[in-house]
Design a protein around this motif. Structure first.
Motif, PDB file in Angstrom:
ATOM      1  N   GLU A  87     -27.857 -13.989 -44.153  1.00 27.16           N
ATOM      2  CA  GLU A  87     -27.480 -13.441 -42.853  1.00 27.16           C
ATOM      3  C   GLU A  87     -26.931 -14.494 -41.897  1.00 27.16           C
ATOM      4  N   PHE A  88     -27.355 -15.761 -42.065  1.00 29.05           N
ATOM      5  CA  PHE A  88     -26.863 -16.790 -41.162  1.00 29.05           C
ATOM      6  C   PHE A  88     -26.989 -18.167 -41.780  1.00 29.05           C
ATOM      7  N   MET A  89     -25.975 -18.967 -41.548  1.00 26.65           N
ATOM      8  CA  MET A  89     -26.004 -20.387 -41.885  1.00 26.65           C
ATOM      9  C   MET A  89     -24.889 -21.040 -41.092  1.00 26.65           C
ATOM     10  N   PRO A  90     -25.183 -22.063 -40.283  1.00 25.61           N
ATOM     11  CA  PRO A  90     -24.115 -22.703 -39.513  1.00 25.61           C
ATOM     12  C   PRO A  90     -23.244 -23.582 -40.397  1.00 25.61           C
ATOM     13  N   LEU A  91     -22.051 -23.874 -39.902  1.00 31.11           N
ATOM     14  CA  LEU A  91     -21.131 -24.738 -40.639  1.00 31.11           C
ATOM     15  C   LEU A  91     -21.248 -26.194 -40.183  1.00 31.11           C
ATOM     16  N   TRP A  92     -22.410 -26.566 -39.702  1.00 30.61           N
ATOM     17  CA  TRP A  92     -22.658 -27.935 -39.226  1.00 30.61           C
ATOM     18  C   TRP A  92     -23.125 -28.788 -40.409  1.00 30.61           C
ATOM     19  N   SER A  93     -22.172 -29.373 -41.119  1.00 36.77           N
ATOM     20  CA  SER A  93     -22.423 -30.206 -42.304  1.00 36.77           C
ATOM     21  C   SER A  93     -22.874 -29.416 -43.521  1.00 36.77           C
ATOM     22  N   TYR A  94     -22.895 -28.092 -43.414  1.00 43.10           N
ATOM     23  CA  TYR A  94     -23.212 -27.222 -44.547  1.00 43.10           C
ATOM     24  C   TYR A  94     -22.132 -26.152 -44.635  1.00 43.10           C
ATOM     25  N   ALA A  95     -22.074 -25.458 -45.739  1.00 41.68           N
ATOM     26  CA  ALA A  95     -21.073 -24.408 -45.926  1.00 41.68           C
ATOM     27  C   ALA A  95     -21.718 -23.200 -46.592  1.00 41.68           C
ATOM     28  N   HIS A  96     -21.002 -22.108 -46.620  1.00 37.31           N
ATOM     29  CA  HIS A  96     -21.464 -20.926 -47.357  1.00 37.31           C
ATOM     30  C   HIS A  96     -20.240 -20.232 -47.965  1.00 37.31           C
ATOM     31  N   PRO A  97     -20.427 -19.446 -49.011  1.00 34.45           N
ATOM     32  CA  PRO A  97     -19.297 -18.902 -49.774  1.00 34.45           C
ATOM     33  C   PRO A  97     -18.267 -18.124 -48.963  1.00 34.45           C
ATOM     34  N   PRO A  98     -18.639 -17.177 -48.089  1.00 31.94           N
ATOM     35  CA  PRO A  98     -17.567 -16.425 -47.418  1.00 31.94           C
ATOM     36  C   PRO A  98     -16.689 -17.282 -46.508  1.00 31.94           C
ATOM     37  N   ALA A  99     -17.260 -18.295 -45.848  1.00 30.85           N
ATOM     38  CA  ALA A  99     -16.432 -19.178 -45.017  1.00 30.85           C
ATOM     39  C   ALA A  99     -15.478 -19.983 -45.882  1.00 30.85           C
ATOM     40  N   ILE A 100     -15.958 -20.462 -47.012  1.00 35.30           N
ATOM     41  CA  ILE A 100     -15.108 -21.230 -47.927  1.00 35.30           C
ATOM     42  C   ILE A 100     -13.973 -20.355 -48.452  1.00 35.30           C
ATOM     43  N   GLU A 101     -14.337 -19.145 -48.869  1.00 34.40           N
ATOM     44  CA  GLU A 101     -13.327 -18.263 -49.450  1.00 34.40           C
ATOM     45  C   GLU A 101     -12.280 -17.850 -48.416  1.00 34.40           C
ATOM     46  N   LEU A 102     -12.723 -17.540 -47.193  1.00 39.19           N
ATOM     47  CA  LEU A 102     -11.763 -17.138 -46.167  1.00 39.19           C
ATOM     48  C   LEU A 102     -10.859 -18.305 -45.789  1.00 39.19           C
ATOM     49  N   ALA A 103     -11.417 -19.500 -45.676  1.00 37.10           N
ATOM     50  CA  ALA A 103     -10.600 -20.678 -45.362  1.00 37.10           C
ATOM     51  C   ALA A 103      -9.543 -20.892 -46.446  1.00 37.10           C
ATOM     52  N   GLU A 104      -9.934 -20.734 -47.691  1.00 42.00           N
ATOM     53  CA  GLU A 104      -8.984 -20.907 -48.795  1.00 42.00           C
ATOM     54  C   GLU A 104      -7.869 -19.863 -48.731  1.00 42.00           C
ATOM     55  N   ARG A 105      -8.250 -18.617 -48.471  1.00 39.68           N
ATOM     56  CA  ARG A 105      -7.248 -17.554 -48.394  1.00 39.68           C
ATOM     57  C   ARG A 105      -6.279 -17.791 -47.232  1.00 39.68           C
ATOM     58  N   LEU A 106      -6.815 -18.182 -46.081  1.00 47.17           N
ATOM     59  CA  LEU A 106      -5.966 -18.428 -44.923  1.00 47.17           C
ATOM     60  C   LEU A 106      -5.007 -19.580 -45.182  1.00 47.17           C
ATOM     61  N   ALA A 107      -5.500 -20.639 -45.800  1.00 48.40           N
ATOM     62  CA  ALA A 107      -4.643 -21.789 -46.106  1.00 48.40           C
ATOM     63  C   ALA A 107      -3.494 -21.388 -47.025  1.00 48.40           C
ATOM     64  N   GLY A 108      -3.745 -20.405 -47.885  1.00 52.95           N
ATOM     65  CA  GLY A 108      -2.702 -19.934 -48.780  1.00 52.95           C
ATOM     66  C   GLY A 108      -1.677 -19.033 -48.114  1.00 52.95           C
ATOM     67  N   LEU A 109      -1.966 -18.578 -46.906  1.00 55.53           N
ATOM     68  CA  LEU A 109      -1.077 -17.657 -46.208  1.00 55.53           C
ATOM     69  C   LEU A 109      -0.291 -18.306 -45.078  1.00 55.53           C
ATOM     70  N   THR A 110      -0.789 -19.431 -44.573  1.00 54.61           N
ATOM     71  CA  THR A 110      -0.168 -20.052 -43.400  1.00 54.61           C
ATOM     72  C   THR A 110       1.171 -20.699 -43.747  1.00 54.61           C
ATOM     73  N   PRO A 111       2.065 -20.797 -42.778  1.00 57.57           N
ATOM     74  CA  PRO A 111       3.325 -21.510 -43.017  1.00 57.57           C
ATOM     75  C   PRO A 111       3.092 -23.013 -43.105  1.00 57.57           C
ATOM     76  N   GLY A 112       3.835 -23.668 -43.981  1.00 55.74           N
ATOM     77  CA  GLY A 112       3.757 -25.127 -44.082  1.00 55.74           C
ATOM     78  C   GLY A 112       2.410 -25.622 -44.575  1.00 55.74           C
ATOM     79  N   ASP A 113       1.960 -26.742 -44.004  1.00 56.88           N
ATOM     80  CA  ASP A 113       0.745 -27.390 -44.505  1.00 56.88           C
ATOM     81  C   ASP A 113      -0.453 -27.161 -43.580  1.00 56.88           C
ATOM     82  N   LEU A 114      -0.533 -25.989 -42.965  1.00 57.83           N
ATOM     83  CA  LEU A 114      -1.688 -25.679 -42.119  1.00 57.83           C
ATOM     84  C   LEU A 114      -2.857 -25.286 -43.020  1.00 57.83           C
TER      85      LEU A 114
END
Length: 471
Positions: A87-114
């Motif tokens: 239900e909760f985990m901060p991204l302060w030096s730790y990670a969790h699967p949905p944040a990682i997956e969403l970041a990866e998906r967004l990076a694949g959609l952004t223009p250029g090297d964002l």
């Protein structure tokens, strides 16, 4: 159209509690109607229902947010499933699967090297983050004097102190001054008012004059950088289509010229896409729609279609590099930024965009939305219809020949005292705004189609025709 309403005693209880305890946002509590606070109880598709069972068409997508419409079980279930797992985990030096997956998906959609994604809770926080990141980046790369921001007049960039400082709306800022120093404002791209903005030097009458106006507006940014000193300016914040003032699209070549100016002076270009990303203009990002490359994109709203709070800054790899050195840290964050449930909804939201062809739907019907709204130009009170994709503003005037706008008294009496209330009474939820000149703003869910556009146009026609008789 009505359906089952709340029981009268429950509706009365909620009304009383709202009046006594709920402090609503951007609300004139002293001017609420005698009937009390409108209470919305249900949504499905492009429609909303209130406590009395009355149906409304959502002409604003909540607040430029509900891209996929209301009542989607699949998005609700994505949140529920994640809450039952973690239900909760901060991204302060730790990670969790949905944040990682969403970041990866967004990076694949952004223009250029964002390719770097910093999660926030809202658009204001995303803008705040982008400014802090720009200042921190230049400090780490040996240019600590670069801290100022340039943005446009009438532009809205958020309500936190930094974002409000970047905002170009004096009336919104004054109650909270002193704000963060180091912000400079230049002309926006309101082509309908080009003659006023350029002191009569330019008037937009055709494509060539529109391009000249765009070049002039872009060059104002370069002049501002030179006036402040390029060694003091960190970033330029621009929306692809400026929201406040009533949807100002960029003239052809505008953003390409701004990119040249930023490169010339080593200034970061931030594309503020809290509204314009995630299909609002028919592409995943507004920068893609207008073919320019920003150094950062700030976003929120449509990233989850409003089913959970989430924002993000999408930054270039160049901006990340100084923070990859041993001991370096971007000392900034939010407890709930990148919340597991919110990012899980964000992942599901993007999956639906792809599986249901949402971008293609907007591209297919955007022209019909435009042409349907442009029919209103036959009304004497409608001066201009402008926008892009599913994001439009209708500017109201009292004289189409001179383009004379409403007085403050007329805005209060006509725009807020009549039009805003009457549109809602007639079953259209949208926005009447006079931050700048008086406008009606429309931004329906991206699933809306021609039948919905017709209903919106008919309600607007009826109400605006009546409003003209009151001027």
């Amino acid at each position: 159209m009505t359906e089952r309403a709340l029981p009268p005693e429950e509706a009365s209880r909620l009304q009383s509690a709202a009046t006594q305890h709920l402090w609503m946002h951007f609300t004139r509590h002293g001017d609420l109607p005698e009937t009390g606070v409108p209470i919305m109880t249900r949504g499905e598709g492009v429609h909303l229902w209130d406590a009395d069972g009355k149906r409304y068409i959502d002409g604003l997508a909540g607040l430029f947010t509900s891209q996929l419409g209301h009542g989607r079980r699949d998005l609700a279930e994505a949140a529920a499933q994640q809450m039952g797992t973690l239900e909760f985990m901060p991204l302060w030096s730790y990670a969790h699967p949905p944040a990682i997956e969403l970041a990866e998906r967004l990076a694949g959609l952004t223009p250029g090297d964002l390719d770097r994604v910093f999660f926030t809770n809202s658009g204001s926080e995303a803008v705040e983050t982008a400014w802090k990141l720009a200042k921190n980046y230049f400090r780490l790369t040996g240019r600590p004097g670069k801290h100022k921001v340039i943005s446009r007049t009438t532009a809205y960039h958020g309500t936190t102190h930094g974002a409000l400082s970047i905002t170009g709306l004096a009336g919104l800022k004054q109650p909270f001054e002193p704000l963060v120093p180091s912000t400079v404002h230049v002309s926006n791209t309101n082509a309908y008012r080009a003659s006023e903005l350029t002191a009569g030097a330019l008037e937009v009458t055709d494509e060539q004059s529109l391009e000249r106006f765009g070049r002039w507006a872009a060059d104002q940014i370069g002049l501002a950088i030179e006036a402040e000193g390029a060694d003091s300016v960190a970033a330029v914040f621009l929306e692809p289509v400026q929201n406040a003032g009533g949807c100002f699209p960029p003239p052809p070549g505008y953003f390409q010229r701004v990119r040249e100016i930023c490169d010339e002076h080593d200034v970061l270009l931030v594309s503020d896409e809290v509204i314009c990303a995630f299909g609002r203009l028919g592409h995943m990002f507004g920068a893609e729609h207008f073919d320019y490359q920003p150094d950062m994109i700030t976003t929120a709203k449509g990233i989850t279609s409003g089913y959970a709070p989430l924002g993000a800054v999408l930054a270039s790899e160049r901006l990340m590099e100084p923070f990859l050195q041993s001991g370096a840290m971007f000392g900034h964050g939010y407890t709930f930024g990148g919340h597991p449930a919110s990012t899980a909804v964000g992942v599901k939201n993007l999956e639906i965009f792809e599986s249901e062809g949402v971008l293609e739907h907007v591209q297919q019907h955007a022209g019909t939305f435009r042409s349907t709204l442009e029919r209103l130009l036959d009304l004497p009170i409608v001066g201009d219809v402008r926008g892009e994709g599913y994001f439009y503003g209708i500017e109201l005037v009292k004289d189409k020949t001179t383009r004379a706008s409403f007085s403050a008294e007329e805005s209060e009496r006509i725009l807020f005292g009549f039009i805003s209330k009457k549109l809602f009474e007639e079953g259209l939820y949208c926005r009447a705004d006079d931050r700048g000149d008086p406008v009606i703003q429309l931004s329906p869910p991206l699933i809306a189609g021609p039948e919905d556009f017709e209903e919106i146009e008919q309600i607007l026609r009826h109400v605006l025709s009546e409003a003209w008789t009151l001027l």
